[in-house]
Design an enzyme around this catalytic site. Structure first.
Site: not given
Length: 349
Positions: A47, A132, A166
């Site tokens: 990430e 995200k 994540c």
């Protein structure tokens, strides 16, 4: 008769050169070359690898982090920019697929940053961009909300590849949206450390949570899960702590992230990296995804589509729409449709 791809995957447990985008791109290219030389067809990076994970937001008060935000914003990259072009050329040179986390900038605003995962094809094309959906906890201080345009699984010669960033790997609906597109190779990218409590108190166990989430998705989807997590180097701790012992202690006591590769039964099939940079490899045979589907297939017979109705909005979001805007440029702002570019190694879902 249907055949099932076999290939080697590589998960990079690696740190960026904080706020130095050119040096981080150099490092990424070197690691792509190393993984390809070792036979990997898919290389996954952590990430926000390009070029920093904002751990400072977890150890400093917001009023003390402006310096870091400016540095982060200044080191962002555009999907159609020269830095990504270098990665695309490296992927094409070695004939490998590359998944990499970036801090994505936008022409709409100098201060708008997305926590983005890119999937680059073995021909150098951009197969998918996923921002995200929701930054987690203190990450909201630096990253904007993404949208559903990147909730896509790409059909490639090595499998149907999807990715989440994540904490998204905890979001059952995000995961299901990928499973419903036939995902059999999942990429999970994670941060290096994630401070949550004052020094000395029991805190979030990042390693345990990664193992739980990665194993659950692999088991539920009957798929392979490549987990690529960041590494926090001593020089980054030095820079972020600014000589103050409390933020240093918070970072040093926070549990370390782990990188590994799991099979369709949710069990690791590679070594687990934690304490040093490196690459873990595993051989993937997608035929192993078939028999477990006999037991439980949550996007097939083992569900009730007459009871559950899932709708996913994959329209790309933008701050404004202009009636004279040319929206044909791939990954343009804001007119990009979110669909992968048509290439020989991808198919639009």
């Amino acid at each position: 008769m249907k055949t099932y791809p076999k290939f080697k995957a590589a998960a990079c447990h690696v740190a960026p050169v904080y706020f130095d985008t050119p040096a981080t791109i150099d490092k990424a290219c070197a690691w792509i070359a190393e993984a390809a030389a070792n036979g990997a067809s898919l290389v996954a990076f952590p990430e926000s690898f390009v070029s920093a994970f904002p751990v400072w937001c977890g150890v400093w008060a917001p009023v003390d982090t402006h310096e870091f935000f400016v540095k982060l914003a200044s080191s962002t990259v555009l999907v159609n920019g020269p830095e990504i072009d270098r990665l695309r050329a490296e992927a094409k040179k070695h004939g490998v697929f590359v998944s990499i986390g970036i801090n994505e900038g936008t022409p709409n605003s100098f201060g708008c940053i997305y926590d983005t995962n890119l999937l680059i094809g073995d021909d150098g094309s951009i197969l998918n961009r996923h921002r995200k959906l929701v930054p987690t906890y203190w990450e909201k201080l630096v990253w904007a909300n993404g949208d559903g345009s990147g909730l896509r699984v790409v059909d490639t010669r090595i499998g149907h590849i999807g990715a989440l960033v994540c904490g998204e790997n905890t979001n059952a609906l995000a995961r299901y949206s990928l499973l419903a597109q036939g995902e059999n190779v999942h990429i999970s990218s994670f941060s290096p450390r994630w401070p949550t409590h004052p020094p000395g108190e029991a805190a979030y166990d990042l390693e345990a949570s990664i193992k739980l989430r990665a194993g659950a998705h692999a088991f539920e989807g009957k798929l392979f899960n490549i987990v690529a997590s960041g590494f926090l180097p001593p020089e980054a701790i030095d820079m972020i702590s600014r000589g103050d012992p409390r933020p240093r202690r918070l970072m040093e006591e926070a549990s370390k992230s782990v990188s590994m590769i799991l099979g369709p039964d949710g069990v690791p099939i590679s070594p687990i990296l934690r304490d040093e940079e490196g690459i873990v490899y595993a051989d993937i045979d997608l035929e192993r995804c078939v028999i477990p589907k006999q037991f439980q297939d949550v996007v097939g017979y083992y569900n009730r589509f007459d009871i559950f109705d899932v709708n996913v909005n994959r329209r790309a979001q933008s701050p404004a729409r202009f009636s004279d805007q040319d929206s044909t440029e791939p990954y343009g702002e804001p007119g990009w449709s979110g669909a992968p570019q048509a290439t020989s190694s991808s198919a639009e879902v």
